[in-house]
Design a protein around this motif. Sequence first.
Motif, PDB file in Angstrom:
ATOM      1  N   THR A 151      24.371 -21.259  20.910  1.00 40.74           N
ATOM      2  CA  THR A 151      25.271 -22.324  21.353  1.00 40.74           C
ATOM      3  C   THR A 151      24.827 -23.608  20.665  1.00 40.74           C
ATOM      4  O   THR A 151      23.687 -24.040  20.821  1.00 40.74           O
ATOM      5  CB  THR A 151      25.222 -22.513  22.874  1.00 40.74           C
ATOM      6  N   LYS A 152      25.714 -24.210  19.895  1.00 40.18           N
ATOM      7  CA  LYS A 152      25.418 -25.444  19.169  1.00 40.18           C
ATOM      8  C   LYS A 152      26.426 -26.509  19.572  1.00 40.18           C
ATOM      9  O   LYS A 152      27.604 -26.215  19.805  1.00 40.18           O
ATOM     10  CB  LYS A 152      25.481 -25.212  17.652  1.00 40.18           C
ATOM     11  N   ASN A 153      25.962 -27.732  19.628  1.00 40.37           N
ATOM     12  CA  ASN A 153      26.778 -28.837  20.143  1.00 40.37           C
ATOM     13  C   ASN A 153      27.025 -29.906  19.095  1.00 40.37           C
ATOM     14  O   ASN A 153      26.257 -30.057  18.151  1.00 40.37           O
ATOM     15  CB  ASN A 153      26.095 -29.476  21.356  1.00 40.37           C
ATOM     16  N   ILE A 154      28.099 -30.628  19.292  1.00 30.19           N
ATOM     17  CA  ILE A 154      28.491 -31.770  18.439  1.00 30.19           C
ATOM     18  C   ILE A 154      28.465 -31.359  16.960  1.00 30.19           C
ATOM     19  O   ILE A 154      27.842 -32.011  16.117  1.00 30.19           O
ATOM     20  CB  ILE A 154      27.610 -33.008  18.687  1.00 30.19           C
ATOM     21  N   ALA A 157      33.533 -31.694  12.959  1.00 31.06           N
ATOM     22  CA  ALA A 157      34.797 -30.999  12.684  1.00 31.06           C
ATOM     23  C   ALA A 157      34.668 -29.497  12.925  1.00 31.06           C
ATOM     24  O   ALA A 157      35.257 -28.695  12.210  1.00 31.06           O
ATOM     25  CB  ALA A 157      35.261 -31.282  11.259  1.00 31.06           C
ATOM     26  N   GLY A 158      33.911 -29.136  13.961  1.00 26.49           N
ATOM     27  CA  GLY A 158      33.550 -27.734  14.160  1.00 26.49           C
ATOM     28  C   GLY A 158      34.720 -26.803  14.365  1.00 26.49           C
ATOM     29  O   GLY A 158      34.688 -25.650  13.913  1.00 26.49           O
ATOM     30  N   ASP A 159      35.783 -27.258  15.039  1.00 27.41           N
ATOM     31  CA  ASP A 159      36.928 -26.379  15.258  1.00 27.41           C
ATOM     32  C   ASP A 159      37.865 -26.335  14.053  1.00 27.41           C
ATOM     33  O   ASP A 159      38.845 -25.580  14.053  1.00 27.41           O
ATOM     34  CB  ASP A 159      37.692 -26.793  16.510  1.00 27.41           C
ATOM     35  N   ALA A 199      34.678 -33.291  16.568  1.00 20.31           N
ATOM     36  CA  ALA A 199      33.493 -32.453  16.704  1.00 20.31           C
ATOM     37  C   ALA A 199      33.842 -31.278  17.603  1.00 20.31           C
ATOM     38  O   ALA A 199      34.935 -31.212  18.182  1.00 20.31           O
ATOM     39  CB  ALA A 199      32.317 -33.243  17.273  1.00 20.31           C
ATOM     40  N   ALA A 200      32.893 -30.340  17.725  1.00 18.43           N
ATOM     41  CA  ALA A 200      33.140 -29.168  18.554  1.00 18.43           C
ATOM     42  C   ALA A 200      31.817 -28.570  18.990  1.00 18.43           C
ATOM     43  O   ALA A 200      30.766 -28.790  18.366  1.00 18.43           O
ATOM     44  CB  ALA A 200      33.954 -28.128  17.791  1.00 18.43           C
TER      45      ALA A 200
END
Length: 371
Positions: A151-154, A157-159, A199-200
């Motif tokens: 699980t990675k955060n911020i 433009a992840g999505d 972000a995603a």
Amino acid sequence: MDFNFSDDQQQLRDAVARWVDKGYTFERRQSIVAQGGFSREVWGELAELGLTALTVPEQYGGLGQGAVDAMVVMEELGRGLVMEPLAQAFVASAVIARYGSEAVRQQWLSAIASGEALVVLASQERKARYRLDVCDAKASRNGDAYTLDATKNIVPAGDQADAFIVPAQLDGKIALFLVEKGAAGVSTHGYSTQDEGRAADLLCKATPATLITADGLAALTLAQDVANAALCAEGVGVMEQTLKLTTEYMNQRKQFGVVIASFQALRHRVADMKMQLELARSMSYYASLKLGEPEAERHLALARAKVQLGQSMRFVGQQSVQLHGGIGVTDEYVGSHYFKRLTQMEMTGGDTLHHLGVLSAGLQDSAGVFA
């Protein structure tokens, strides 16, 4: 030592500045914000300018340029508050070119160069507090195949990204993997950030992954240093435009029948903003020039730069708001968006206190006036 930019670098700066002025107006940016904070169309325009290929080696379809060229580009994108994460192309190309196998290079570097693939670094975890060596993600090996639970955060433009560079624990140490967005077990939750970008959060469950390198901490440190050098350069551009907006406003706004730019106390505050900008600019140059040095020297140099940039960005942004008054925080005025960007940048890639800690930990017994 010659600190002047070459003719090619100046032409590159001019080309990017022209695109920002004509192709990335505040009105266009606001329309992209309304759509979520990322535009694939703009990403394609950056690719057409050759910017996604800038630091990719020539044998893989890139331009093979260096850190100073990337710095020049990021300064101009900062002036225009461009939200699309071009720095991630620099990060991905640096990591894959240095640490990836030939098969990984062949598959991904040309796609990064053409703009066909947006590959982003997904390294942050909630409890890490900016530390690169804190990683709960796990990797499993089955012969030559790998799977990840992470699980990675911020994630920038992840999505919208096409692939992710993900650190995970493998055999008791951090390794670095490449995960495709379409792989089994991948899901993203996208959201807008405080500076109106994208972000995603990334979730991987038994997700197939390609090993980039088992020496993951060194590769991750390189990735973070490249990202922070780009952030420093972008910050210089944002601050430069913030100062310009502030002085223009002060030369128009009147009190007691005269423009407020004539008030000595306010002129002193603008001078302090200019001083902070120039301190930041010199440290941004220093950061980019140090990217080619050995890891320990490079990482400390980037920490020094991030400390100064963090202090400068906070000072310039806050002084701009104070000198503008109420209009400085309204969404309708472009200056408020520069303030939000500077505020978020100070906390990106490790905030000022974190990097002060890095520098403190790196001090030697001989440090100080008696060295």
